[in-house]
Motif scaffolding. Sequence first.
Motif, PDB file in Angstrom:
ATOM      1  N   ARG A  53      -9.858   2.524  -5.347  1.00 20.05           N
ATOM      2  CA  ARG A  53      -9.303   1.265  -4.844  1.00 20.05           C
ATOM      3  C   ARG A  53      -7.841   1.411  -4.441  1.00 20.05           C
ATOM      4  NH1 ARG A  53     -10.110  -3.289  -9.051  1.00 20.05           N
ATOM      5  NH2 ARG A  53      -9.361  -4.571  -7.316  1.00 20.05           N
TER       6      ARG A  53
ATOM      7  N   THR B  87      -8.039   2.296  -0.729  1.00 19.08           N
ATOM      8  CA  THR B  87      -9.053   1.660   0.118  1.00 19.08           C
ATOM      9  C   THR B  87      -8.451   1.161   1.432  1.00 19.08           C
ATOM     10  OG1 THR B  87     -10.417   0.993  -1.756  1.00 19.08           O
ATOM     11  CG2 THR B  87     -10.695  -0.232   0.282  1.00 19.08           C
TER      12      THR B  87
ATOM     13  N   THR C  13     -12.287  -5.948   1.376  1.00 20.05           N
ATOM     14  CA  THR C  13     -11.893  -5.864  -0.036  1.00 20.05           C
ATOM     15  C   THR C  13     -12.130  -7.196  -0.748  1.00 20.05           C
ATOM     16  OG1 THR C  13      -9.601  -6.383   0.608  1.00 20.05           O
ATOM     17  CG2 THR C  13     -10.196  -4.054   0.364  1.00 20.05           C
TER      18      THR C  13
ATOM     19  N   GLY D  35     -15.743  -7.393  -1.528  1.00 22.37           N
ATOM     20  CA  GLY D  35     -16.059  -6.525  -2.657  1.00 22.37           C
ATOM     21  C   GLY D  35     -15.710  -7.172  -3.984  1.00 22.37           C
TER      22      GLY D  35
ATOM     23  N   VAL E 240     -18.004  -2.141  -0.708  1.00 22.61           N
ATOM     24  CA  VAL E 240     -18.707  -3.261  -1.343  1.00 22.61           C
ATOM     25  C   VAL E 240     -19.706  -2.746  -2.378  1.00 22.61           C
ATOM     26  CG1 VAL E 240     -20.221  -5.230  -0.933  1.00 22.61           C
ATOM     27  CG2 VAL E 240     -18.380  -4.727   0.684  1.00 22.61           C
TER      28      VAL E 240
ATOM     29  N   ARG F 195     -18.173  -2.071  -5.732  1.00 17.70           N
ATOM     30  CA  ARG F 195     -17.925  -3.306  -6.471  1.00 17.70           C
ATOM     31  C   ARG F 195     -19.219  -3.912  -7.012  1.00 17.70           C
ATOM     32  NH1 ARG F 195     -13.577  -4.246  -8.770  1.00 17.70           N
ATOM     33  NH2 ARG F 195     -14.132  -2.098  -9.211  1.00 17.70           N
TER      34      ARG F 195
END
Length: 281
Positions: free
Chosen positions: A24, A27, A45, A48, A101, A104
């Motif tokens: 992350r 990202t 994000t 996600g 995604v 997450r």
Amino acid sequence: MRGPTTAWFGTVSLLADFVYEGARSITGPLLASLGASALVVGVVTGAGEAAALGLRLVSGPLADRTRRFWGLAIAGYALTVVAVPLLGVAGVLWAACVLVVAERVGKAVCSPAKDTLLSHATAATGRGRGFAVHEAMDQIGALLGPLLVAGVLALTGNDYGPALGVLAVPGIAVLLLLFRLRARVPDPEAYEREVQAASTRSEPQAGDERLTSWWGSPTSWGLQAFGDGASATPSVMPSRGRWQSRSISNSAKVARTLKSIVGARVLCPPWQLPASCGGAQ
């Protein structure tokens, strides 16, 4: 076993945070390098994070209903472990967005089941202490992951492939630890049953308790007044949830004098067991 197992759960969380917090941390630049605008980065994000939080409303009840805590925890972590290294080799923007995604979603699947397992494992050591250790190790992983990624980027000239690929190592360690823990305790509720059984064994038996019903009754106050004289006033104070007289010695004298009349067991002083009291002279 419970203490070490709690520490192992903390190690799992440390390594897992090592993986996805490391990913992350880059990202945004990764998506930008594939042609994403600031708007796209924000939407992806944000989607996600919404998946990581919102889907727990599904995975949590699912874990309760199926009782497959180990299976859900392993599946969620596996999804994260697979998605993160693939980000480093994703050559197109849409694929990278899907993997962001997906990582997450893996977090949403594993979190409720993992927290339930941890709750069972900390039944004896203390849930507050157990979760504190777990969270501390979690934050250590969240610190080390981005630092490792930054170091690899510096060494490789901002090559995202190696920087994300190296995170596969702690990811694999997470899965190996989870399989080991599941092999040791297939039924996580066994932790709770073990604690309950130990608590039952440690409960005092009825014959081990001291006779206190006489001590807390109005009769004891009358006996105290008898021993102290007409001017005596029963003064009582709480002790372990019962009312206890301060003039212990005078009441004991009265009890020894009258036990032969009304029975030793009835007038047994509360600091003695009935058996020893009955044999006192």
